[in-house]
Motif scaffolding. Structure first.
Motif, PDB file in Angstrom:
ATOM      1  N   UNK A 109       0.692  -1.582  -0.369  1.00 50.25           N
ATOM      2  CA  UNK A 109       0.103  -0.422  -0.277  1.00 50.25           C
ATOM      3  C   UNK A 109       0.769   0.934   0.249  1.00 50.25           C
ATOM      4  N   UNK A 110       0.696   2.953   0.209  1.00 49.30           N
ATOM      5  CA  UNK A 110       1.224   3.648   0.124  1.00 49.30           C
ATOM      6  C   UNK A 110       2.224   3.823   1.288  1.00 49.30           C
ATOM      7  N   UNK A 111       2.126   3.028   2.123  1.00 55.33           N
ATOM      8  CA  UNK A 111       3.052   3.114   3.247  1.00 55.33           C
ATOM      9  C   UNK A 111       3.933   1.910   3.395  1.00 55.33           C
ATOM     10  N   UNK A 112       3.614   0.382   3.093  1.00 54.09           N
ATOM     11  CA  UNK A 112       4.544  -0.638   2.994  1.00 54.09           C
ATOM     12  C   UNK A 112       4.371  -1.709   2.194  1.00 54.09           C
ATOM     13  N   UNK A 113       5.234  -2.016   1.938  1.00 56.57           N
ATOM     14  CA  UNK A 113       5.440  -2.585   0.727  1.00 56.57           C
ATOM     15  C   UNK A 113       6.369  -4.380   1.628  1.00 56.57           C
ATOM     16  N   UNK A 114       5.968  -5.632   1.423  1.00 56.14           N
ATOM     17  CA  UNK A 114       6.054  -6.776   1.402  1.00 56.14           C
ATOM     18  C   UNK A 114       6.561  -7.743   0.586  1.00 56.14           C
ATOM     19  N   UNK A 115       7.889  -8.097   0.396  1.00 56.40           N
ATOM     20  CA  UNK A 115       8.292  -9.015  -0.340  1.00 56.40           C
ATOM     21  C   UNK A 115       8.663 -10.227  -0.189  1.00 56.40           C
ATOM     22  N   UNK A 116       8.476 -11.626  -0.441  1.00 54.45           N
ATOM     23  CA  UNK A 116       9.602 -12.353   0.388  1.00 54.45           C
ATOM     24  C   UNK A 116      10.469 -13.243  -0.714  1.00 54.45           C
ATOM     25  N   UNK A 117      11.291 -13.801  -0.571  1.00 55.37           N
ATOM     26  CA  UNK A 117      11.886 -14.624  -1.657  1.00 55.37           C
ATOM     27  C   UNK A 117      12.113 -15.938  -0.958  1.00 55.37           C
ATOM     28  N   UNK A 141      13.836  -0.446   6.308  1.00 59.67           N
ATOM     29  CA  UNK A 141      13.311  -1.828   5.750  1.00 59.67           C
ATOM     30  C   UNK A 141      13.893  -2.691   7.019  1.00 59.67           C
ATOM     31  N   UNK A 142      12.607  -3.348   7.001  1.00 61.43           N
ATOM     32  CA  UNK A 142      12.531  -5.238   8.303  1.00 61.43           C
ATOM     33  C   UNK A 142      13.044  -6.272   7.550  1.00 61.43           C
ATOM     34  N   UNK A 143      13.994  -7.225   8.255  1.00 61.79           N
ATOM     35  CA  UNK A 143      14.241  -8.276   7.647  1.00 61.79           C
ATOM     36  C   UNK A 143      14.366  -9.597   8.389  1.00 61.79           C
ATOM     37  N   UNK A 144      13.374 -10.636   7.977  1.00 61.96           N
ATOM     38  CA  UNK A 144      14.116 -11.866   8.507  1.00 61.96           C
ATOM     39  C   UNK A 144      13.446 -12.682   7.431  1.00 61.96           C
ATOM     40  N   UNK A 145      13.765 -14.250   8.728  1.00 60.24           N
ATOM     41  CA  UNK A 145      14.116 -15.759   7.885  1.00 60.24           C
ATOM     42  C   UNK A 145      13.452 -16.748   8.409  1.00 60.24           C
ATOM     43  N   UNK A 146      12.920 -17.386   7.657  1.00 61.89           N
ATOM     44  CA  UNK A 146      12.809 -19.043   8.551  1.00 61.89           C
ATOM     45  C   UNK A 146      12.145 -19.973   7.900  1.00 61.89           C
ATOM     46  N   UNK A 147      12.292 -20.797   8.367  1.00 56.15           N
ATOM     47  CA  UNK A 147      12.015 -22.103   7.475  1.00 56.15           C
ATOM     48  C   UNK A 147      10.483 -22.097   7.546  1.00 56.15           C
ATOM     49  N   UNK A 148      10.823 -23.271   6.366  1.00 61.78           N
ATOM     50  CA  UNK A 148       8.618 -24.152   6.542  1.00 61.78           C
ATOM     51  C   UNK A 148       9.241 -25.249   5.626  1.00 61.78           C
TER      52      UNK A 148
END
Length: 185
Positions: A109-117, A141-148
């Motif tokens: 949206x105008x204030x937030x963009x979330x993309x995952x890799x 920018x906030x970054x995180x990662x986790x396993x699924x």
């Protein structure tokens, strides 16, 4: 489930925050919020005493191992009364995406963009989240990662049939995969 007429609903989650929110909004419904790991749900029901076991969202893929998934399915079978239903939803990540297709826009949206890799391993996928947030004129920018877990619908179907579940439905549902199974009797 309570609105559908179930006389007792046990909602299990490890998040006290989410359970507190549920408690605030449940009103007079017969819902019991329980803080526990879903792998231990059988502690909260008597054997063959549940009419339904529901595991929705992407909770299955957040388990630590495929053995945990198998254990959960076995516990669900033991917990269900004859004729009881098991409903599961999850993301089927068994097919690897390649190249730029591994970048998935999640929300913007105008204030937030979330993309995952997505980074694929034999049994799991490492999900890397990148969240850009606007604060006035500045972006952070906030970054995180986790396993699924990589769970294939066909494999889950076979695991459900092994103890005797009858598959009622097995197919895509709103960007997820849904399986409904019934314990005979």
């Amino acid at each position: 489930l309570a609105d559908l007429g179930y006389s007792r609903v046990i909602a299990i989650d490890t998040s006290k925050t989410l359970l507190d929110e549920l408690a605030t909004h449940k009103g007079g419904r017969p819902i019991e919020p329980v803080q526990d790991d879903m792998r231990r749900f059988a502690r909260h029901v008597r054997a063959a005493g549940a009419d339904a076991v529901i595991c929705m969202g992407d909770a299955l893929t957040h388990l630590e191992s495929h053995a945990d998934v198998s254990g959960l399915l076995a516990d669900a079978h033991a917990a269900l009364a004859p004729g009881g239903r098991l409903v599961l939803t999850f993301r089927d990540m068994s097919q690897e995406l390649a190249g730029l297709d591994r970048f998935i826009p999640v929300q913007s949206d105008a204030n937030r963009v979330m993309v995952c890799f997505l980074e694929y391993e034999p049994q799991t996928v490492i999900v890397h989240d990148l969240i850009h947030s606007r604060n006035g004129e500045d972006w952070s920018l906030r970054k995180s990662s986790y396993r699924k877990l990589r769970i294939a619908a066909d494999d889950l179907d076979r695991q459900l049939r092994a103890p005797g579940f009858e598959i009622v439905a097995n197919g895509p549902a709103a960007r997820m995969w849904a399986i409904s199974a019934r314990k005979p009797g």
